[in-house]
Structure formats: C-alpha cells, structure tokens
Scaffold this active site. Structure first.
Site, PDB file in Angstrom:
ATOM      1  N   CYS A 125      12.275  28.376  18.270  1.00  0.00           N
ATOM      2  CA  CYS A 125      12.142  29.753  17.989  1.00  0.00           C
ATOM      3  C   CYS A 125      11.832  30.676  17.019  1.00  0.00           C
ATOM      4  O   CYS A 125      11.462  31.808  16.826  1.00  0.00           O
ATOM      5  CB  CYS A 125      13.002  30.639  19.196  1.00  0.00           C
ATOM      6  SG  CYS A 125      13.676  29.498  20.634  1.00  0.00           S
ATOM      7  N   HIS A 264      13.687  37.561  17.780  1.00  0.00           N
ATOM      8  CA  HIS A 264      12.937  36.643  18.855  1.00  0.00           C
ATOM      9  C   HIS A 264      12.815  36.970  19.998  1.00  0.00           C
ATOM     10  O   HIS A 264      14.245  37.910  20.682  1.00  0.00           O
ATOM     11  CB  HIS A 264      13.875  35.356  19.001  1.00  0.00           C
ATOM     12  CG  HIS A 264      13.233  34.246  19.254  1.00  0.00           C
ATOM     13  ND1 HIS A 264      11.630  33.471  19.825  1.00  0.00           N
ATOM     14  CD2 HIS A 264      14.406  33.378  20.376  1.00  0.00           C
ATOM     15  CE1 HIS A 264      12.107  33.508  21.222  1.00  0.00           C
ATOM     16  NE2 HIS A 264      13.645  33.017  21.029  1.00  0.00           N
ATOM     17  N   ASN A 294      10.967  33.702  26.971  1.00  0.00           N
ATOM     18  CA  ASN A 294      10.923  33.034  25.549  1.00  0.00           C
ATOM     19  C   ASN A 294      10.151  32.680  25.605  1.00  0.00           C
ATOM     20  O   ASN A 294       9.911  31.307  26.234  1.00  0.00           O
ATOM     21  CB  ASN A 294      12.395  32.811  25.937  1.00  0.00           C
ATOM     22  CG  ASN A 294      12.849  31.980  24.572  1.00  0.00           C
ATOM     23  OD1 ASN A 294      11.818  31.749  23.765  1.00  0.00           O
ATOM     24  ND2 ASN A 294      13.954  31.154  24.678  1.00  0.00           N
TER      25      ASN A 294
END
Ligand code: ACO
Length: 337
Positions: A125, A264, A294
């Site tokens: 990420c 993030h 995500n």
C-alpha cells in the site's frame, strides 16, 4: 512557520515534483449489497467497520498492465509528454501480470515507451510513496528528466471470494504520475520504514519459492491474500501516526502548515485514528475509500488525482501523503503543489 528555504531540499540545484497525473478505474461497480449475496456479511457491517460502500472490479479481459497503461496514458497527456519521452518507468504492485517479467516492461511495450528503463517495486500500500521517493533520487541527481511512476492493483484476482474477512475490503484500480524537475514547489521531504518481523500478518503465502504452485497450494487457497486484520489495524494506526510526525520533523513543518492529507485508503477508522493522533482536522483529509475500497499501491495516487481534480489541492498547498501495508512497509511524503 518555518521559512520556505528550509523546507525545500535540493540536490544539484534540481527539485523533483509531479508534473502529470492520471488514473483508471474499471467500470464495474461492486456494492456491499452485491457482496452480501456472496458471503455472510451486510452493508451495515462493511460500512461501519471500514467506511467502504462499493469498489471497482476489473473486467475479466483486463489485466494489471492494461489498468496501468490507461492511467499512464492520462498522466503523460497531463504532463504534455509522449511515451518516447519517458526515461524510466517504476511500477508498484502486489498483483502483477505474473511473477516475472516485471509488469513495468509489459507496460513499456504497450505504451511504446521505447526509451524507458523499467523496474517494479513491491511496497504494497506504500507503493506510491516509495516510488515517488525513488523517482525523486533519479531526478534530483540529474540522471533522468522524466520518470513515470504507476501504482496499480488487480486484487480481485488475489482474493478469496469465500473469505468475508478480506473480500469486502479490496478493489481494483490504477494511478500514474510523471515526476520531473520543477521550478517551484515539489517534493519537500519523505520518510520510509519497514518491519519484516511482522510479514506473516498480511501475505500471499503461495506462488513463490516457499510454496511453489502445487495441487496442495491451490486446494488450500494459499494463492489468496491472508490477513490478520485486527493486528494490521493496530500497527497501521501506530506506524502511520509516527510516519506523519517523522516527515513533518524532517521537513521543518508543523501540522498547521499542511493543507491536505492524502492517507492510504484502507479503512476510514484507521484514517480517523491517525489524524486524531497527529492532530489534523478531518476537513483537511481526502477520503475516497467509500467508493473504491483498498486499492493498495493505487490508493494514494488515485486519491491525490481526485483531490487535485476536485480543487482540494491547489497551487502552493502543502500535501502530506502517508501509507502503510504488507511487509510491513510504510512511508510518508510532503509535497508543495
Ligand atoms: N461481515 C460480517 N462480519 C464480519 C466480516 C464481514 N465482512 N468480517 C469479519 N466479520 C466478523 C468476524 O468474524 C468477527 O466475528 P466474531 O466476533 O464472532 O469472531 C467480527 O466480525 C469482528 O471481526 P474483527 O476482525 O475483530 O473486526 P475489525 O473491527 O477488526 O475489522 C477489518 C476488521 C475491517 C479487517 C479491520 O481489522 C481492518 O481494517 N484491518 C486493517 C486492514 C488494513 O489496513 N490493511 C492495510 C494494508 S492492506 C495491504 O497491504 C494489501
């Protein structure tokens, strides 16, 4: 407030900045209600625990490099460059086309970026912050003038659609940015970190040398993403909070100097916990996890793209990016827009 001269760190008189942005999101939308037909979950559980309402899922004919190429073309147009102008492509992904060759090479061929060197990075990420920091070194050392960085994921092919603890969290997408010398603004400072002792908390166990593909790995679903969500959650909050403090300190800036935070986008509760600890009001934080879930390496870059497009990031603004992911790895970066 710290004087500007202290905040911009230059090497060889060159400062790297973002001169073009692009993004690609597959058309197909999968809502929480769609997921509730696949696993024992509900829109209410997913929204209250994660903040996610829907995510994008790639068409079955699309592969990771296709998503990347679409985002890259948009970023090149935005930077007013042609593919042949690109000297280096860095692609961040944990869901590449295949273990090798590097997906960046496949992207190079599809783009016709014949003059570009290529490599992939695996920083989960934090992929965008890592590649931004790497590109900065190439630009500020004077080695390259145009670096294309891409954050792309097609995680829907690495997810166990029977595992409700993970399948509700992720989505597909791509973002791209051109990094080049800039006359004003640019990357002020960045900070990267890692803790490999916690690699077992978030991983794809099979498909490498530890568990090569076999009948057993396939029947046991070992090619799917596995996560101990609760432990990851706690580490994400602690580490992202620390990463914000470290990059602010390195930059000689305070939270009051920051105009927009691009965290993030894994879980709204993680974002809220981090900014509360860092003491930045939620009004300054850009959130799109509700629409995309995500997207790992693509999350921060797509969020930056949308924040700029929506006027949330304006010329002269100071933007704080922060991310955390599998590895564990993490990073933070402050850019003057
Ligand atoms: N629907 C309904 N119930 C569910 C679901 C679901 N989709 N998933 C789990 N549950 C249940 C669990 O079984 C558990 O039930 P039990 O109490 O009967 O055992 C209960 O809900 C609570 O589960 P927890 O895992 O404790 O839930 P939590 O509040 O921790 O939320 C979540 C889980 C959303 C995964 C959270 O831990 C999280 O966001 N973790 C971090 C993820 C992340 O940040 N990843 C970043 C990196 S990603 C990368 O690098 C690729």
């Amino acid at each position: 407030m710290t004087p500007k001269s202290k905040t911009i760190k230059k090497h060889a008189g060159i400062t790297a900045g973002i001169t073009g942005l692009g993004c690609y999101l597959p058309k197909k939308v999968m809502t929480n209600a769609d997921l509730a037909k696949l696993v024992d979950t509900s829109d209410e559980w997913i929204r209250t625990r994660t903040g996610i309402s829907e995510r994008r899922i790639a068409d079955e004919k699309e592969v990771t490099s296709d998503l990347a190429v679409n985002a890259a073309r948009m970023a090149l147009r935005d930077a007013k460059l042609e593919a042949k102008d690109v000297e280096l492509i860095i692609l961040a992904s944990i869901s590449p086309d295949m273990p090798f060759p590097a997906t960046s090479c496949i992207v190079q061929a599809k783009l016709g970026a014949v003059n570009a060197a290529c490599f992939d990075i695996n920083a989960a990420c934090s992929g965008f912050i890592h590649e931004l920091t790497i590109a900065q070194q190439f630009i500020e050392s004077g080695m390259y003038k145009n670096v294309l960085v891409i954050g792309v994921e097609l995680l829907s092919r690495f997810i166990d659609w029977k595992d409700r603890s993970t399948c509700v969290l992720f989505g597909d997408g791509a973002g791209a940015a051109v990094i080049a010398p800039v006359k004003r603004g640019g990357i002020i400072s960045s900070y990267l970190g890692a803790d490999g002792t916690k690699s077992n908390l978030l991983m794809c166990p099979a498909g490498g040398s530890v568990h090569p593909a076999s009948h057993k790995t396939v029947t046991e679903g070992m090619h799917f993403l596995k996560m101990q969500g609760n432990d990851v959650f706690k580490n994400a909050v602690r580490v992202m909070t620390d990463a914000c403090a470290k990059v602010l300190h390195k930059s000689g800036l305070t939270t009051g100097d920051i105009d927009c935070v691009i965290p993030h986008q894994a879980n709204i509760r993680i974002i809220e916990a981090v900014v509360e600890r860092v003491k930045i009001p939620m009004e300054k934080v850009f959130v799109n996890v509700d629409r995309y879930g995500n997207m790992s390496a693509a999350s921060a870059i797509v969020a930056l793209f949308e924040a700029v497009k929506e006027g949330r990031v304006k010329k002269g603004d100071k933007v704080l990016l922060v991310a955390f992911g599998s590895g564990f790895v993490w990073g933070s970066c402050i850019i003057e827009w």
